[in-house]
Write a protein that holds these residues in place. Structure first.
Motif, PDB file in Angstrom:
ATOM      1  N   GLU A  94       0.780  -1.279  -0.072  1.00 59.18           N
ATOM      2  CA  GLU A  94      -0.017   0.097  -0.177  1.00 59.18           C
ATOM      3  C   GLU A  94       0.773   1.144  -0.042  1.00 59.18           C
ATOM      4  OE1 GLU A  94      -3.821   1.810   2.447  1.00 59.18           O
ATOM      5  OE2 GLU A  94      -2.219   0.451   3.485  1.00 59.18           O
ATOM      6  N   LYS A 117      -0.080   5.531   0.388  1.00 55.74           N
ATOM      7  CA  LYS A 117      -0.909   6.503  -0.057  1.00 55.74           C
ATOM      8  C   LYS A 117      -0.274   7.891   0.562  1.00 55.74           C
ATOM      9  CE  LYS A 117      -2.950   5.156   4.707  1.00 55.74           C
ATOM     10  NZ  LYS A 117      -3.781   4.762   5.522  1.00 55.74           N
ATOM     11  N   LYS A 136      -2.295   7.029  -4.215  1.00 61.52           N
ATOM     12  CA  LYS A 136      -2.774   5.618  -3.626  1.00 61.52           C
ATOM     13  C   LYS A 136      -2.313   4.492  -4.586  1.00 61.52           C
ATOM     14  CE  LYS A 136      -7.428   6.115  -5.641  1.00 61.52           C
ATOM     15  NZ  LYS A 136      -8.894   6.013  -5.429  1.00 61.52           N
ATOM     16  N   ASP A 191      -1.554   0.038  -4.588  1.00 64.14           N
ATOM     17  CA  ASP A 191      -1.716  -1.361  -3.882  1.00 64.14           C
ATOM     18  C   ASP A 191      -0.781  -2.409  -4.593  1.00 64.14           C
ATOM     19  OD1 ASP A 191      -3.083  -1.981  -6.407  1.00 64.14           O
ATOM     20  OD2 ASP A 191      -4.906  -1.893  -5.232  1.00 64.14           O
TER      21      ASP A 191
END
Length: 470
Positions: free
Chosen positions: A209, A211, A339, A341
């Motif tokens: 992740e 962010k 953002k 993943d």
């Protein structure tokens, strides 16, 4: 005008405590956009701010309207023509690092602190009391004055889109949401995503992740990445991390949580129209990740794209869109959010493009770079530039008021990269609230407004409205 200014200043002093009190109370409402609720399209906090100002307007004797929670207004006078003042009650998120509570509205050293006191709650209260002062004078008005309360200025302007379906769009007016003496031009504004996909199969270090950032039109003050790292690579990661911090002075932090590693990059927030005044935490993070061992080839490729074509640059030159003109200067390129993943990463970008070019030209300029790197662009908004010539009557009247009220005969109208509600009018400009030489603290930590400046602009707005409508 000087005779009237004296009267406006005397009346402002009569309302001094009320102006200060209601500015503090409005700041104490956390009107950051949140999940919509019935009758509250931008969330409870934003709606609370709108209801508060409409109630205050009614208490001061004005007729008001509330358009389904999207926006509202307060009216003075009955003329067919409308002079509009457009303010907004929503604010960007507070970010971190405040010395005083961001929603406390506290006064320290004769300064009111809080998110939105400059942008745009203090000016909203000042504008309402400017109308009250005019009402008290009994000055006959040839035009109706309408103070419009917006609630989605920081996000997407859906508030005015709905509002103008119910009420006519005023032809002229101003927004107290920039600087004095006057803003007669605003760059075009775009918000878009840049999205890339990466393959992390069999990588020794996997980005689970990433962010960062609070809003597209803010320089991000923090970026965080969560990594899954093989134990035998942690030592090399730590060495790379320490070396990077020593060399750059960026002060990233690393936390080892057994199978996971958390890295945080701090930044310094600033308004998205002036990213050179901040420090972009996302860019700092991506510069480090380029040196992090064990990442997959796909991840390294996209990080390389970012660092080569964006990095610490704020004018879009390496992206192919570094345009500029003599009227408004260079394009501004701010990466406000990220953002990602295990499969993809998305950067949200806010550009401010010169007045004399079109948004499509910006996209064409970037197209070759995006195509070579297999990056998808998803457009969210493209707002055309605003320009009112200096010779226009609106500019001339407001400049006369400003000069006679302040004695400043040297400052001239100018253009900015910021965007205000002025561009929602057929012919609008931005007028205040910052006075020449004052620090721009909108969208930054420790946002404050001097009490005396709040009062000074109240009497100045009363004189401006008298000139435009009286």
């Amino acid at each position: 005008m000087k005779q009237y200014m004296k009267q406006y200043m005397e009346l402002t002093n009569r309302y001094r405590e009320s102006i200060i009190h209601h500015s503090q109370q409005l700041v104490r409402i956390k009107s950051v956009e949140s999940e919509p609720l019935p009758g509250m399209p931008f969330g409870e906090g934003v709606n609370q701010a709108l209801v508060y100002m409409l109630q205050l307007a009614r208490e001061l004797g004005f007729e008001t309207a509330n358009v389904d929670g999207y926006a509202g207004h307060a009216d003075l006078g009955t003329g067919e023509e409308i002079v509009a003042v457009l303010v907004h009650l929503d604010v960007v998120p507070e970010g971190t690092g405040w010395e005083h509570p961001p929603y406390g509205g506290e006064i320290h050293d004769d300064k009111i602190y809080g998110r939105g006191i400059i942008d745009d709650k203090g000016p909203a209260v000042a504008s309402l009391y400017a109308m009250k002062i005019l009402a008290d004078t009994g000055l006959p008005l040839q035009k109706k004055i309408r103070l419009i309360f917006g609630t989605d200025e920081e996000s997407g302007w859906k508030d005015l889109e709905v509002y103008f379906k119910h009420y006519p769009r005023p032809k002229t007016g101003f927004s107290p949401d920039a600087e004095f003496p006057l803003i007669h031009g605003e760059k075009g504004i775009q918000i878009f995503d840049l999205k890339g996909r990466w393959n992390q199969d069999n990588a020794d270090v996997v980005i689970e992740e990433i962010k960062g950032g609070n809003a597209p039109n803010m320089v991000p003050d923090s970026c965080c990445v969560k990594l899954a790292a093989a134990e035998n690579l942690k030592s090399a990661m730590s060495e790379s991390f320490l070396s990077f911090n020593r060399r750059t002075g960026f002060e990233l932090s690393m936390e080892d949580l057994q199978e996971k590693v958390i890295i945080t990059a701090p930044g310094v927030s600033a308004h998205g129209s002036t990213p050179e005044k901040g420090k972009n935490a996302i860019s700092h993070m991506l510069l480090f990740l380029a040196e992090c061992p064990g990442l997959s080839e796909g991840v390294s490729r996209l990080i390389g794209f970012y660092n080569q074509h964006i990095g610490l640059e704020v004018n879009g030159k390496a992206m192919g869109c570094g345009y500029e003109d003599d009227v408004s200067g260079k394009l501004v390129f701010n990466v406000g959010q990220v953002k990602g993943d295990q499969h993809e990463i998305t950067w949200t970008v806010n550009t401010r493009y010169p007045i004399t070019i079109e948004g499509e030209q910006v996209l064409k300029g970037m197209a070759p770079v995006l195509k070579r790197n297999n990056i998808e662009l998803i457009m969210h908004e493209d707002v055309e530039p605003l320009y009112v010539p200096k010779e226009d009557e609106l500019v001339q009247k407001l400049m006369q008021v400003y000069r006679e009220a302040t004695g400043d005969l040297t400052s001239e109208p100018f253009t900015i990269g910021g965007g205000t509600y002025a561009r929602a009018l057929d012919k609008g400009v931005a007028f205040g609230p910052l006075f020449p030489g004052q620090e721009e603290l909108a969208h930054q930590k420790n946002e404050f407004m001097k009490v005396e400046d709040l009062l000074r602009m109240t009497s100045l707005y009363a004189a401006a409205l008298a000139s435009l409508a009286g």
